[in-house]
Write an enzyme that holds these catalytic residues in place. Structure first.
Site, PDB file in Angstrom:
ATOM      1  CG  HIS A 215      -2.077  -0.854   1.170  1.00  0.00           C
ATOM      2  ND1 HIS A 215      -2.023  -2.190   1.470  1.00  0.00           N
ATOM      3  CD2 HIS A 215      -3.361  -0.607   0.804  1.00  0.00           C
ATOM      4  CE1 HIS A 215      -3.216  -2.730   1.315  1.00  0.00           C
ATOM      5  NE2 HIS A 215      -4.045  -1.797   0.904  1.00  0.00           N
ATOM      6  CG  ASP A 289      -4.577  -5.056  -3.695  1.00  0.00           C
ATOM      7  OD1 ASP A 289      -5.577  -4.340  -3.470  1.00  0.00           O
ATOM      8  OD2 ASP A 289      -3.905  -5.552  -2.785  1.00  0.00           O
TER       9      ASP A 289
END
Length: 543
Positions: A215, A289
Site C-alpha cells: 500500500h 489489487d
C-alpha cells in the site's frame, strides 16, 4: 436478447445456472458494444453513501461492471442495502448486465459491515483447525452479504504467514501451515459459494512473512522458488479446484524467483498466465489489487497500470477512488482496445469469464422461510452467535493446551484466600468477566494513559496475589512490558490483539494469545480461570 438469457439476469426468476450457460454468455458478448465491454473490465470505488447526480452521471457514462464499497460508504445495514439496490438497478439500466458488488469482509479488523458481535479474524478461525467451522463461517458471512446486496467478498486471505513474524498480514492469515491454510481457505470459499457469493482469494502468489506493505511502496519478495511452490502457492492449488465462479486478487509484490523481469505480479504474464492459469489450472476471474496503491502507482500511472495488467492476463482492474483517475483509465483502455494494443479477442475471453461469474452470483433468492438477519441497524443471527462462541471456545482451548504439552495437565484450584485482580482497556471485557466469575475479583479500567507505577501502586493497595491484564493494542501491551519484575512474576497477559504485540523475546509477563476480542472473551476467561492461573505446568500459558 433471448428469453433464457433475460431470465438469467433476474435473480428472482431463477435458482440454478442454465446448462447452456457458455452459449448464452457467448451470445451476450457478441451483442456488447466497445463501451460496455470496457466498463466490465473495471471494479471501482466512490465516496458517496447514496446515488447522487455526480455518481449517476459517472456510471451512465462509463458503465463500470463492478463496485467495491468501504466503510466510507456505509452508515448502517439498511442504508447499505438501499445503496446496493440502487447500484444494481442503475448498472442494469445502463449496461443491461448485473454488477458485481464487492466488499472486504475478512473478519477482524478488515470488516466493513455492522455485524454483531464483530466477526473473528482469520487466525481465530485457523486456531480451530476445523474446515467445518471455516465453511460455516464462510456461508453465514455470505448470508450477511446477500442480505444487504453484496455478491462478491474480497476474502479469504490465502497468505501463509507466521502470526509472530510481524508481517503486515498479521491475524488476517489462517496461519503458518500451508496445508491448513489450503484446507480452511477452500472450506471458507465453499461456504461463500453456497450463499452465491463470489470468493476472492488474495494476495496471489502470496505475501509470506514480509513486513513491508505494498500500500505504501514497491516491495520485492525474495522468497526462493522452491519455498514459493511448497508453501505460498499451495493454498491456491486447492482453491483452483472450486471452478470458474471464483476470483483471485493479485499482489503488487515483485517476485524475482517467479519472474526474472521483476514485474510486479499484477503486471507479470509469467505469474498470471504460466503459473496461475497453466500450472495451477485456475479457471476463475483474476482481479488486481488497487492500482492506486503505491506498490503500483510508483511504477506506472493508474491508466497505464490498468492496460499493462489487462495485457498480462488480469480480467478486472481495480481503482477505488478519484473519478479523475478512473475517467483517464476508462478512456485509455477504450483507445487501447480500439487500436488493437489490447486485442479484442483477449477482451472477449475476459468477458466470458466475467459474465459466467456474474450469472452464478446473480442467481440468488432468499427463501421466504429464512429469518431476517437484521437487528435494528446491524446484522446478526442465533446461528452466527453460536458459531462465534464455539470459535472463541476453541481458541481458548488451543491457547490452554499447546501442542508441546502432554495431553493431561495437572491443575489445582485457587485458594479462597488469594486475591485476584483484573485490568482491561475496555468496560465490555470487565463486565463480561464479572458476570461470569464465581469469585470476588477486583477490577480496574486501563484508561487515560495510566502508567506502570500507578498500576503497581493499585495492585499493592488491593493486595493482589495474581493479576490478569487484558491487552488489545500497543498502549496496553507497552504498559505490561514496563511493569516491575516483581509484578510481572505474578501477572498473566491475555492478548486479544495482534501476535506481534508480544515477540518471543518480549520483556512482558507470561502471555496467553487469544487473538479474539470477542464480546464474551471476559466470560470465557472467567470460566477457565483456575486453569489459566494455576496450572502445574509453567509452560501452560503461551508466549
Amino acid at each position: 436478447m433471448s428469453v433464457t438469457l433475460w431470465l438469467m439476469l433476474f435473480p428472482h426468476l431463477v435458482l440454478a445456472l442454465p446448462k447452456n450457460i457458455d452459449n448464452l454468455v457467448e451470445k451476450k458478448v457478441a451483442q456488447m458494444t466497445l463501451e460496455e465491454k470496457v466498463g466490465q473490465l473495471f471494479i471501482v470505488g466512490f465516496p458517496q453513501t447514496k446515488i447522487d447526480a455526480s455518481l449517476e452521471k459517472f456510471i451512465a457514462k462509463h458503465k463500470p461492471g463492478s463496485y467495491l464499497l468501504f466503510k466510507r460508504n456505509i452508515k448502517n445495514a439498511e442504508q447499505i442495502r438501499t445503496l446496493n439496490d440502487q447500484l444494481y438497478k442503475l448498472s442494469f439500466k445502463v449496461s443491461k448486465l448485473p454488477p458485481l458488488i464487492a466488499i472486504d469482509q475478512e473478519g477482524g479488523a478488515v470488516s466493513r459491515l455492522p455485524i454483531v458481535p464483530a466477526q473473528p479474524n482469520a487466525l481465530a478461525v485457523g486456531q480451530t483447525q476445523s474446515p467445518l467451522m471455516a465453511e460455516e463461517m464462510g456461508q453465514i458471512t455470505g448470508r450477511f452479504l446477500r442480505e444487504v446486496g453484496f455478491n462478491m467478498n474480497l476474502a479469504p486471505v490465502l497468505d501463509v504467514s507466521d502470526p509472530f513474524s510481524g508481517s503486515f498480514i498479521g491475524v488476517r492469515s489462517f496461519g503458518s501451515d500451508p496445508n491448513l491454510v489450503r484446507e480452511l481457505g477452500f472450506a471458507y470459499s465453499k461456504g461463500l459459494l453456497k450463499a452465491r457469493v463470489v470468493p476472492t482469494a488474495k494476495h496471489f502468489p502470496g505475501t509470506g512473512d514480509l513486513k513491508a506493505d505494498p500500500h505504501h511502496k514497491v516491495v520485492e519478495n525474495n522468497t526462493p522458488l522452491d519455498r514459493l511452490y511448497s508453501k505460498d502457492l499451495l493454498p491456491y492449488k486447492g482453491y483452483a479446484q472450486l471452478g470458474p465462479s471464483v476470483a483471485v486478487m493479485l499482489s503488487h509484490y515483485i517476485y524475482p524467483a517467479l519472474d526474472e523481469s521483476k514485474e510486479p505480479a499484477s503486471f507479470s504474464k509469467k505469474i498470471i498466465q504460466d503459473i496461475l492459469r497453466r500450472d495451477l489450472g485456475y479457471k476463475g476471474l483474476i482481479v488486481t489489487d488497487d492500482l492506486q496503491m503505491q506498490g503500483s502507482r510508483q511504477l506506472l500511472r493508474p491508466e497505464a497500470a490498468a492496460l499493462k495488467a489487462l495485457q498480462a492476463g488480469a480480467d478486472i482492474v481495480m481503482l477505488t477512488y478519484s473519478f479523475a483517475d478512473q475517467e483517464k483509465a476508462f478512456q485509455y483502455i477504450k483507445k487501447s482496445v480500439a487500436s488493437g494494443e489490447l486485442p479484442m479477442k483477449a477482451v472477449d475471453e475476459k468477458m466470458k469469464r466475467i459474465l459466467t461469474a456474474k450469472a452464478f452470483a446473480n442467481l440468488y433468492r432468499r427463501s421466504p422461510q429464512s429469518p431476517s438477519l437484521f437487528q435494528g441497524n446491524s446484522l446478526t443471527s442465533n446461528d452466527y452467535r453460536e458459531l462465534e462462541s464455539t470459535i472463541l471456545e476453541r481458541n481458548l482451548s488451543a491457547a490452554l493446551m499447546p501442542k508441546d504439552l502432554p495431553p493431561k495437565v495437572q491443575k489445582r484450584s485457587m485458594a479462597s484466600s488469594e486475591n485476584i485482580c483484573l485490568l482491561a482497556p475496555n468496560k465490555k471485557f470487565l463486565s463480561s468477566f464479572q458476570r461470569a466469575t464465581k469469585r470476588s475479583v477486583k477490577s480496574r479500567l486501563l484508561a487515560g494513559g495510566v502508567k506502570a507505577d500507578t498500576v503497581k501502586e493499585w495492585v499493592q493497595q488491593q493486595g493482589c496475589d495474581k493479576v490478569l491484564f487484558a491487552v488489545t493494542g500497543p498502549q496496553t501491551a507497552g504498559l505490561t512490558k514496563a511493569l516491575a519484575s516483581s509484578l510481572k512474576e505474578k501477572s498473566i497477559v491475555i492478548n486479544l490483539g495482534s501476535p506481534k504485540l508480544f515477540s518471543k523475546n518480549s520483556k512482558s509477563p507470561r502471555v496467553m494469545n487469544l487473538f479474539f476480542n470477542h464480546e464474551d472473551s471476559g466470560k470465557k476467561i472467567a470460566e477457565h480461570l483456575d486453569q489459566i492461573l494455576y496450572s502445574s505446568s509453567t509452560n501452560l500459558v503461551l508466549r
